[in-house]
Design a protein around this motif. Sequence first.
Motif, mmCIF file in Angstrom:
data_model
loop_
_atom_site.group_PDB
_atom_site.id
_atom_site.type_symbol
_atom_site.label_atom_id
_atom_site.label_comp_id
_atom_site.label_asym_id
_atom_site.label_seq_id
_atom_site.Cartn_x
_atom_site.Cartn_y
_atom_site.Cartn_z
ATOM 1 N N ASP A 48 17.164 36.053 28.046
ATOM 2 C CA ASP A 48 18.313 35.670 29.149
ATOM 3 C C ASP A 48 19.534 36.563 28.890
ATOM 4 O O ASP A 48 20.194 37.138 30.161
ATOM 5 C CB ASP A 48 18.694 34.196 29.023
ATOM 6 C CG ASP A 48 17.572 33.294 29.426
ATOM 7 O OD1 ASP A 48 16.687 33.507 29.978
ATOM 8 O OD2 ASP A 48 17.651 32.137 28.949
ATOM 9 N N PHE A 49 20.003 36.699 27.849
ATOM 10 C CA PHE A 49 21.279 37.694 27.643
ATOM 11 C C PHE A 49 20.766 39.332 28.053
ATOM 12 O O PHE A 49 21.611 39.645 29.066
ATOM 13 C CB PHE A 49 21.561 37.548 26.077
ATOM 14 C CG PHE A 49 22.582 38.750 25.801
ATOM 15 C CD1 PHE A 49 23.924 38.607 25.906
ATOM 16 C CD2 PHE A 49 22.258 39.919 25.311
ATOM 17 C CE1 PHE A 49 24.784 39.726 25.699
ATOM 18 C CE2 PHE A 49 23.110 41.091 25.154
ATOM 19 C CZ PHE A 49 24.343 40.958 25.379
ATOM 20 N N ILE A 50 19.575 39.578 27.550
ATOM 21 C CA ILE A 50 19.380 40.855 27.791
ATOM 22 C C ILE A 50 19.011 41.140 29.461
ATOM 23 O O ILE A 50 19.528 42.146 29.889
ATOM 24 C CB ILE A 50 17.700 41.267 27.158
ATOM 25 C CG1 ILE A 50 18.067 41.460 25.580
ATOM 26 C CG2 ILE A 50 17.443 42.698 27.661
ATOM 27 C CD1 ILE A 50 19.084 42.475 25.163
ATOM 28 N N ARG A 51 18.613 40.203 30.198
ATOM 29 C CA ARG A 51 18.430 40.497 31.593
ATOM 30 C C ARG A 51 19.780 40.320 32.210
ATOM 31 O O ARG A 51 20.043 41.107 33.001
ATOM 32 C CB ARG A 51 17.430 39.270 32.346
ATOM 33 C CG ARG A 51 16.163 39.388 31.581
ATOM 34 C CD ARG A 51 15.267 38.195 32.599
ATOM 35 N NE ARG A 51 13.928 37.985 32.071
ATOM 36 C CZ ARG A 51 12.978 38.882 32.378
ATOM 37 N NH1 ARG A 51 13.321 40.207 33.039
ATOM 38 N NH2 ARG A 51 11.782 38.986 31.834
ATOM 39 N N ALA A 52 20.606 39.539 31.710
ATOM 40 C CA ALA A 52 22.068 39.207 32.447
ATOM 41 C C ALA A 52 22.768 40.616 32.189
ATOM 42 O O ALA A 52 23.407 41.307 32.870
ATOM 43 C CB ALA A 52 22.773 38.321 31.968
#
Length: 237
Positions: A48-52
């Motif tokens: 989730d962090f990487i996508r954001a």
Amino acid sequence: MRHDPARRDFLRLVGVAVPASMVLCACGGRDTGAHGQANAFFAPEEMDFIRAATGRLIPKDALGPGADEAGVPEFLDLQLAGPYGRAERWYMKGPWPRGSNSQGYQLRYTPAQIYRQAIAGIDKHCQAHYRQPFAKLKADQQDEVLHALEDGNVKLGDLHSKTFLDLLWQNTQEGFLADPAYGGNRDFAGWKLIGFPGPRYNYVREIGQYGKPYQQPFVSLIGRAPTAAMAHAAGAA
């Protein structure tokens, strides 16, 4: 990084050399990510962090897809699960004195360790300042955090926050512009942006056609439909 158009222009005007050591490897345990796909390295909240974060570094705009749509998170997931993430081909023995930027990689941590430590530290920082993890912040708040990382103002233990941001930005560019065989550059998004048709074996007919647009379709190391080829290979495995 502080101006979105400049980030796009950088990708459009120049290419990024992808290290030869970045060999595709989907090994290790798998978790299911937010898109319903199995992750090779990232836990769901890390993905989730990487996508954001990558979505803020290369956002979707009028010029084309952003990092998430181009498969950059999947590229990073595969690379960190493989030899690159484990720094298998790097010299990783001490001593580890603080060197200069011109001396190259100087840390005792592998890329996988850097990502894992940094993401946890950044989400802790976000919880303390915004009461939410990075992935759930508004876009302007996410940019604030990225600027704080760039300025070295986020505590990540003994890891300097700018070191992580520099690595994330480098790897994001690589995922956006690498051959689709490595999981990123989905539908040739990065190559379409910079006008690179792919690694064709033969340009004999076009050598003397100066100034004429190249009309041949984009092609990967594994063909014109790399996503389909990868899915077929995964099914066969």
